[in-house]
Design a protein around this motif. Sequence first.
Motif, short mmCIF file in Angstrom:
data_model
loop_
_atom_site.label_atom_id
_atom_site.label_comp_id
_atom_site.label_asym_id
_atom_site.label_seq_id
_atom_site.Cartn_x
_atom_site.Cartn_y
_atom_site.Cartn_z
N VAL A 154 75.15 -73.68 68.88
CA VAL A 154 76.06 -73.73 70.02
C VAL A 154 76.68 -72.35 70.23
O VAL A 154 77.24 -71.77 69.29
CB VAL A 154 77.18 -74.77 69.80
N THR A 155 76.54 -71.82 71.44
CA THR A 155 77.20 -70.58 71.80
C THR A 155 78.56 -70.92 72.37
O THR A 155 78.68 -71.68 73.33
CB THR A 155 76.38 -69.81 72.86
N ARG A 156 79.59 -70.34 71.75
CA ARG A 156 80.96 -70.57 72.21
C ARG A 156 81.33 -69.49 73.22
O ARG A 156 81.18 -68.30 72.94
CB ARG A 156 81.89 -70.54 71.02
N ILE A 157 81.82 -69.91 74.37
CA ILE A 157 82.32 -68.98 75.38
C ILE A 157 83.82 -69.19 75.48
O ILE A 157 84.29 -70.26 75.87
CB ILE A 157 81.63 -69.20 76.74
N ASN A 158 84.57 -68.16 75.08
CA ASN A 158 86.02 -68.25 75.14
C ASN A 158 86.51 -68.04 76.56
O ASN A 158 85.91 -67.28 77.34
CB ASN A 158 86.65 -67.22 74.21
N VAL A 159 87.60 -68.70 76.91
CA VAL A 159 88.12 -68.71 78.27
C VAL A 159 89.56 -68.22 78.26
O VAL A 159 90.42 -68.82 77.59
CB VAL A 159 88.07 -70.14 78.85
N SER A 160 89.81 -67.13 78.98
CA SER A 160 91.18 -66.63 79.15
C SER A 160 91.22 -65.63 80.29
O SER A 160 90.55 -64.60 80.23
CB SER A 160 91.70 -65.96 77.87
N ILE A 161 92.01 -65.94 81.30
CA ILE A 161 92.07 -65.04 82.45
C ILE A 161 92.82 -63.76 82.11
O ILE A 161 92.58 -62.71 82.73
CB ILE A 161 92.74 -65.76 83.66
N SER A 162 93.68 -63.81 81.12
CA SER A 162 94.46 -62.62 80.77
C SER A 162 93.77 -61.75 79.73
O SER A 162 93.94 -60.53 79.72
CB SER A 162 95.84 -63.03 80.27
N ALA A 163 92.98 -62.37 78.86
CA ALA A 163 92.42 -61.61 77.74
C ALA A 163 91.12 -60.88 78.07
O ALA A 163 90.81 -59.85 77.47
CB ALA A 163 92.19 -62.54 76.56
N PHE A 164 90.35 -61.44 79.03
CA PHE A 164 89.00 -60.91 79.24
C PHE A 164 88.90 -60.32 80.64
O PHE A 164 88.85 -61.03 81.64
CB PHE A 164 87.96 -62.01 79.03
N GLY A 165 88.89 -59.00 80.70
CA GLY A 165 88.99 -58.28 81.96
C GLY A 165 87.72 -58.30 82.79
O GLY A 165 86.67 -58.77 82.37
N GLN A 166 87.87 -57.75 83.99
CA GLN A 166 86.79 -57.81 84.98
C GLN A 166 85.62 -56.92 84.60
O GLN A 166 85.80 -55.80 84.12
CB GLN A 166 87.35 -57.39 86.33
N THR A 167 84.42 -57.44 84.85
CA THR A 167 83.21 -56.68 84.63
C THR A 167 82.26 -56.92 85.79
O THR A 167 82.36 -57.92 86.49
CB THR A 167 82.54 -57.06 83.30
N SER A 168 81.36 -55.97 85.99
CA SER A 168 80.39 -56.09 87.08
C SER A 168 79.08 -56.64 86.53
O SER A 168 78.60 -56.18 85.50
CB SER A 168 80.16 -54.72 87.71
N THR A 169 78.54 -57.67 87.20
CA THR A 169 77.25 -58.23 86.80
C THR A 169 76.32 -58.19 88.01
O THR A 169 76.77 -57.97 89.14
CB THR A 169 77.40 -59.70 86.34
#
Length: 153
Positions: free
Chosen positions: A34-49
Amino acid sequence: MKIARTLACSMVLAACTPNGVLVTSGGGSNVSTVTRINVSISAFGQTSTPAGLALGFSPEVANVTVGSGVQFVNVDNTSHTATSISGTSFPATSPLTFAATTTSGSALSTGFSSGTLQAGASSPVFLVDKPGTYLYGCFFHYSGTMRGEIVAQ
Ligand SMILES: [Cu+2]
């Protein structure tokens, strides 16, 4: 051979018993990894995909293997969702509806939503059933580019 077996398993998931340690989720997916994807609007900044701007998930682009699972864990102090979005790029305006706040789906290719994840809550494990690129976003913060991408091989 492994891929063929995985596909066969996904069609008869309830009866399939993969090798290795089984993880049983609320959604009923039995997977060894299982790949865990952490969720936080404040902790994980914007990136371009390639699909557009992403934010609020870690990793924002997750590389996973067919036959494994993905789980979203809210490490923030506010509520979020991780809800699938069809297509290959993020729409300019939110495609998500209030239905996103209810948990749905069990596999990536058929669409899914974590439902509203309160602070500290975890989603069911969603099965990575087919190769592809899967986009998702947060119902509450889509306009703030709270979006992510899963690449399944
Ligand atoms: Cu959010």
